[in-house]
Design a protein around this motif. Sequence first.
Motif, PDB file in Angstrom:
ATOM      1  N   VAL A 147     -44.749 -26.680  34.430  1.00  0.00           N
ATOM      2  CA  VAL A 147     -43.762 -26.902  33.357  1.00  0.00           C
ATOM      3  C   VAL A 147     -43.074 -25.595  32.975  1.00  0.00           C
ATOM      4  CG1 VAL A 147     -44.745 -28.977  32.345  1.00  0.00           C
ATOM      5  CG2 VAL A 147     -45.627 -26.739  31.651  1.00  0.00           C
ATOM      6  N   ASP A 148     -43.079 -24.645  33.885  1.00  0.00           N
ATOM      7  CA  ASP A 148     -42.431 -23.372  33.611  1.00  0.00           C
ATOM      8  C   ASP A 148     -40.940 -23.590  33.364  1.00  0.00           C
ATOM      9  OD1 ASP A 148     -42.110 -20.626  33.337  1.00  0.00           O
ATOM     10  OD2 ASP A 148     -41.528 -20.402  35.435  1.00  0.00           O
ATOM     11  N   GLY A 149     -40.428 -23.091  32.236  1.00  0.00           N
ATOM     12  CA  GLY A 149     -39.016 -23.237  31.897  1.00  0.00           C
ATOM     13  C   GLY A 149     -38.711 -24.507  31.128  1.00  0.00           C
ATOM     14  N   LYS A 150     -39.708 -25.386  30.987  1.00  0.00           N
ATOM     15  CA  LYS A 150     -39.520 -26.613  30.219  1.00  0.00           C
ATOM     16  C   LYS A 150     -40.391 -26.559  28.962  1.00  0.00           C
ATOM     17  CE  LYS A 150     -38.629 -29.279  34.418  1.00  0.00           C
ATOM     18  NZ  LYS A 150     -39.096 -30.388  35.289  1.00  0.00           N
ATOM     19  N   ALA A 152     -43.215 -27.433  26.385  1.00  0.00           N
ATOM     20  CA  ALA A 152     -44.566 -27.984  26.434  1.00  0.00           C
ATOM     21  C   ALA A 152     -45.201 -27.899  25.058  1.00  0.00           C
ATOM     22  CB  ALA A 152     -45.415 -27.227  27.459  1.00  0.00           C
ATOM     23  N   LEU A 153     -46.072 -28.866  24.763  1.00  0.00           N
ATOM     24  CA  LEU A 153     -46.761 -28.921  23.475  1.00  0.00           C
ATOM     25  C   LEU A 153     -48.263 -29.008  23.729  1.00  0.00           C
ATOM     26  CD1 LEU A 153     -46.567 -29.299  20.324  1.00  0.00           C
ATOM     27  CD2 LEU A 153     -46.621 -31.758  20.771  1.00  0.00           C
ATOM     28  N   LEU A 154     -49.014 -28.111  23.106  1.00  0.00           N
ATOM     29  CA  LEU A 154     -50.471 -28.129  23.214  1.00  0.00           C
ATOM     30  C   LEU A 154     -51.039 -28.529  21.860  1.00  0.00           C
ATOM     31  CD1 LEU A 154     -53.160 -27.515  24.661  1.00  0.00           C
ATOM     32  CD2 LEU A 154     -52.896 -25.126  23.946  1.00  0.00           C
ATOM     33  N   VAL A 155     -51.869 -29.574  21.862  1.00  0.00           N
ATOM     34  CA  VAL A 155     -52.469 -30.071  20.624  1.00  0.00           C
ATOM     35  C   VAL A 155     -53.961 -29.752  20.642  1.00  0.00           C
ATOM     36  CG1 VAL A 155     -52.832 -32.077  19.139  1.00  0.00           C
ATOM     37  CG2 VAL A 155     -50.775 -31.939  20.567  1.00  0.00           C
ATOM     38  N   LEU A 156     -54.411 -28.980  19.636  1.00  0.00           N
ATOM     39  CA  LEU A 156     -55.811 -28.582  19.527  1.00  0.00           C
ATOM     40  C   LEU A 156     -56.478 -29.313  18.368  1.00  0.00           C
ATOM     41  CD1 LEU A 156     -55.337 -24.707  19.904  1.00  0.00           C
ATOM     42  CD2 LEU A 156     -55.924 -26.335  21.712  1.00  0.00           C
ATOM     43  N   ASP A 157     -57.810 -29.365  18.393  1.00  0.00           N
ATOM     44  CA  ASP A 157     -58.529 -30.050  17.325  1.00  0.00           C
ATOM     45  C   ASP A 157     -58.560 -29.218  16.046  1.00  0.00           C
ATOM     46  OD1 ASP A 157     -60.288 -28.312  18.902  1.00  0.00           O
ATOM     47  OD2 ASP A 157     -61.829 -28.922  17.477  1.00  0.00           O
ATOM     48  N   GLY A 158     -58.386 -27.911  16.156  1.00  0.00           N
ATOM     49  CA  GLY A 158     -58.398 -27.031  14.992  1.00  0.00           C
ATOM     50  C   GLY A 158     -57.695 -25.722  15.298  1.00  0.00           C
ATOM     51  N   VAL A 159     -57.887 -24.748  14.423  1.00  0.00           N
ATOM     52  CA  VAL A 159     -57.224 -23.450  14.583  1.00  0.00           C
ATOM     53  C   VAL A 159     -57.961 -22.612  15.627  1.00  0.00           C
ATOM     54  CG1 VAL A 159     -56.566 -21.297  13.446  1.00  0.00           C
ATOM     55  CG2 VAL A 159     -56.390 -23.466  12.208  1.00  0.00           C
ATOM     56  N   ASN A 160     -57.230 -22.121  16.611  1.00  0.00           N
ATOM     57  CA  ASN A 160     -57.770 -21.198  17.605  1.00  0.00           C
ATOM     58  C   ASN A 160     -56.820 -20.005  17.661  1.00  0.00           C
ATOM     59  OD1 ASN A 160     -58.297 -19.840  20.164  1.00  0.00           O
ATOM     60  ND2 ASN A 160     -59.575 -21.607  20.678  1.00  0.00           N
ATOM     61  N   GLU A 161     -57.203 -18.937  16.985  1.00  0.00           N
ATOM     62  CA  GLU A 161     -56.316 -17.789  16.809  1.00  0.00           C
ATOM     63  C   GLU A 161     -55.862 -17.181  18.138  1.00  0.00           C
ATOM     64  OE1 GLU A 161     -54.870 -16.508  14.237  1.00  0.00           O
ATOM     65  OE2 GLU A 161     -55.758 -17.833  12.750  1.00  0.00           O
ATOM     66  N   PHE A 173     -43.024 -23.083  24.398  1.00  0.00           N
ATOM     67  CA  PHE A 173     -44.428 -23.505  24.292  1.00  0.00           C
ATOM     68  C   PHE A 173     -44.847 -23.491  22.833  1.00  0.00           C
ATOM     69  CE2 PHE A 173     -49.099 -22.580  25.448  1.00  0.00           C
ATOM     70  CZ  PHE A 173     -49.369 -23.931  25.555  1.00  0.00           C
ATOM     71  N   LYS A 174     -45.327 -24.635  22.353  1.00  0.00           N
ATOM     72  CA  LYS A 174     -45.738 -24.738  20.959  1.00  0.00           C
ATOM     73  C   LYS A 174     -47.169 -25.241  20.878  1.00  0.00           C
ATOM     74  CE  LYS A 174     -44.139 -26.444  16.469  1.00  0.00           C
ATOM     75  NZ  LYS A 174     -43.070 -27.175  15.750  1.00  0.00           N
ATOM     76  N   VAL A 175     -47.935 -24.663  19.954  1.00  0.00           N
ATOM     77  CA  VAL A 175     -49.324 -25.064  19.738  1.00  0.00           C
ATOM     78  C   VAL A 175     -49.471 -25.587  18.312  1.00  0.00           C
ATOM     79  CG1 VAL A 175     -51.730 -24.311  19.719  1.00  0.00           C
ATOM     80  CG2 VAL A 175     -50.127 -23.299  21.354  1.00  0.00           C
ATOM     81  N   ILE A 176     -50.016 -26.788  18.168  1.00  0.00           N
ATOM     82  CA  ILE A 176     -50.224 -27.374  16.844  1.00  0.00           C
ATOM     83  C   ILE A 176     -51.631 -27.947  16.758  1.00  0.00           C
ATOM     84  CG2 ILE A 176     -47.781 -27.933  16.521  1.00  0.00           C
ATOM     85  CD1 ILE A 176     -48.486 -30.855  17.118  1.00  0.00           C
ATOM     86  N   GLN A 177     -52.060 -28.234  15.535  1.00  0.00           N
ATOM     87  CA  GLN A 177     -53.338 -28.897  15.321  1.00  0.00           C
ATOM     88  C   GLN A 177     -53.143 -30.412  15.370  1.00  0.00           C
ATOM     89  OE1 GLN A 177     -55.840 -27.266  12.081  1.00  0.00           O
ATOM     90  NE2 GLN A 177     -54.200 -25.767  11.783  1.00  0.00           N
ATOM     91  N   ALA A 178     -54.212 -31.120  15.691  1.00  0.00           N
ATOM     92  CA  ALA A 178     -54.135 -32.575  15.815  1.00  0.00           C
ATOM     93  C   ALA A 178     -53.730 -33.240  14.499  1.00  0.00           C
ATOM     94  CB  ALA A 178     -55.481 -33.125  16.289  1.00  0.00           C
ATOM     95  N   THR A 179     -54.121 -32.648  13.380  1.00  0.00           N
ATOM     96  CA  THR A 179     -53.779 -33.227  12.079  1.00  0.00           C
ATOM     97  C   THR A 179     -52.298 -33.042  11.745  1.00  0.00           C
ATOM     98  OG1 THR A 179     -54.542 -31.160  11.052  1.00  0.00           O
ATOM     99  CG2 THR A 179     -56.089 -33.012  11.091  1.00  0.00           C
ATOM    100  N   ASP A 180     -51.629 -32.126  12.461  1.00  0.00           N
ATOM    101  CA  ASP A 180     -50.208 -31.850  12.202  1.00  0.00           C
ATOM    102  C   ASP A 180     -49.294 -32.501  13.232  1.00  0.00           C
ATOM    103  OD1 ASP A 180     -50.923 -30.240  10.042  1.00  0.00           O
ATOM    104  OD2 ASP A 180     -51.091 -28.453  11.298  1.00  0.00           O
ATOM    105  N   LEU A 187     -41.546 -35.732  20.971  1.00  0.00           N
ATOM    106  CA  LEU A 187     -40.368 -36.143  21.731  1.00  0.00           C
ATOM    107  C   LEU A 187     -39.645 -34.955  22.354  1.00  0.00           C
ATOM    108  CD1 LEU A 187     -38.875 -38.946  19.430  1.00  0.00           C
ATOM    109  CD2 LEU A 187     -40.324 -39.199  21.454  1.00  0.00           C
ATOM    110  N   ASN A 188     -39.752 -33.788  21.733  1.00  0.00           N
ATOM    111  CA  ASN A 188     -39.069 -32.598  22.247  1.00  0.00           C
ATOM    112  C   ASN A 188     -39.759 -32.023  23.484  1.00  0.00           C
ATOM    113  OD1 ASN A 188     -36.784 -32.280  20.709  1.00  0.00           O
ATOM    114  ND2 ASN A 188     -37.808 -31.109  19.099  1.00  0.00           N
ATOM    115  N   ALA A 189     -41.046 -32.332  23.637  1.00  0.00           N
ATOM    116  CA  ALA A 189     -41.817 -31.721  24.719  1.00  0.00           C
ATOM    117  C   ALA A 189     -41.662 -32.494  26.022  1.00  0.00           C
ATOM    118  CB  ALA A 189     -43.289 -31.651  24.327  1.00  0.00           C
ATOM    119  N   HIS A 190     -41.480 -31.734  27.112  1.00  0.00           N
ATOM    120  CA  HIS A 190     -41.446 -32.351  28.438  1.00  0.00           C
ATOM    121  C   HIS A 190     -42.852 -32.733  28.873  1.00  0.00           C
ATOM    122  CE1 HIS A 190     -41.434 -32.305  32.903  1.00  0.00           C
ATOM    123  NE2 HIS A 190     -40.276 -32.916  32.739  1.00  0.00           N
ATOM    124  N   LEU A 191     -43.854 -31.955  28.410  1.00  0.00           N
ATOM    125  CA  LEU A 191     -45.254 -32.266  28.701  1.00  0.00           C
ATOM    126  C   LEU A 191     -46.089 -32.021  27.453  1.00  0.00           C
ATOM    127  CD1 LEU A 191     -47.474 -32.985  30.808  1.00  0.00           C
ATOM    128  CD2 LEU A 191     -47.755 -30.523  31.168  1.00  0.00           C
TER     129      LEU A 191
END
Length: 209
Positions: A147-150, A152-161, A173-180, A187-191
């Motif tokens: 997904v290089d150049g596209k 991507a959204l990574l959803v984690l169960d909690g905060v991982n600094e 590339f965006k990282v969010i918590q599952a509660t958020d 919809l914005n993420a290709h993967l």
Amino acid sequence: MELNIYNTKGEKTTKKAKLNDEVFSIEPNEHAMYLDVKQVQANKRQGTHKVKERGENSGSTKKIKRQKGTGGARSGSIKNPTYGNGRTFGPRPRDYGFKLNKKLKKLARKSALSQKVKENQLNIIEDFSFNKPKTQQCIDLLNNFKVDGKKALLVLDGVNENIILSARNLQNFKVIQATDINTIDLLNAHLVLLSEKSIPVIETTLSIE
């Protein structure tokens, strides 16, 4: 529903994740998703736009020409918007926000998740962490999933600094918590990459009435 679980190298593992069909396999409701995205974008608007109207301009109120006989339109004062002095019904400060009920917002999120599953744009990744913040680690992760150049959204169960700090310099590339989790990010993420532990958090969050 069951989906394969991948490792950080983008390879399938022998494990599979069981997903709740009521969250990940519903018929996507496009109108619910539209309203949820519209609300997020509307709430971001400042609504501070303002232009002067006729009554807010300084100028003489004397009638500038006689009522009849000039062959032109009737004019009462030089502050008439026809002469460029103020705008008729111009924009005024306002709040663009509007309310959506919780059930509709949850329906929109479940629809977005189901849409991603339907389009094969959602993968489950085994839980992982980085020893230290390093952007290259996130770049390698994206390259492994092609997904290089596209976006991507990574959803984690909690905060991982370490993961959050490693990803913050990457534009797509965006990282969010599952509660958020929210419709517009999905919809914005290709993967969309869901960590194993984030799945029960998402299912619990979206199943609560």
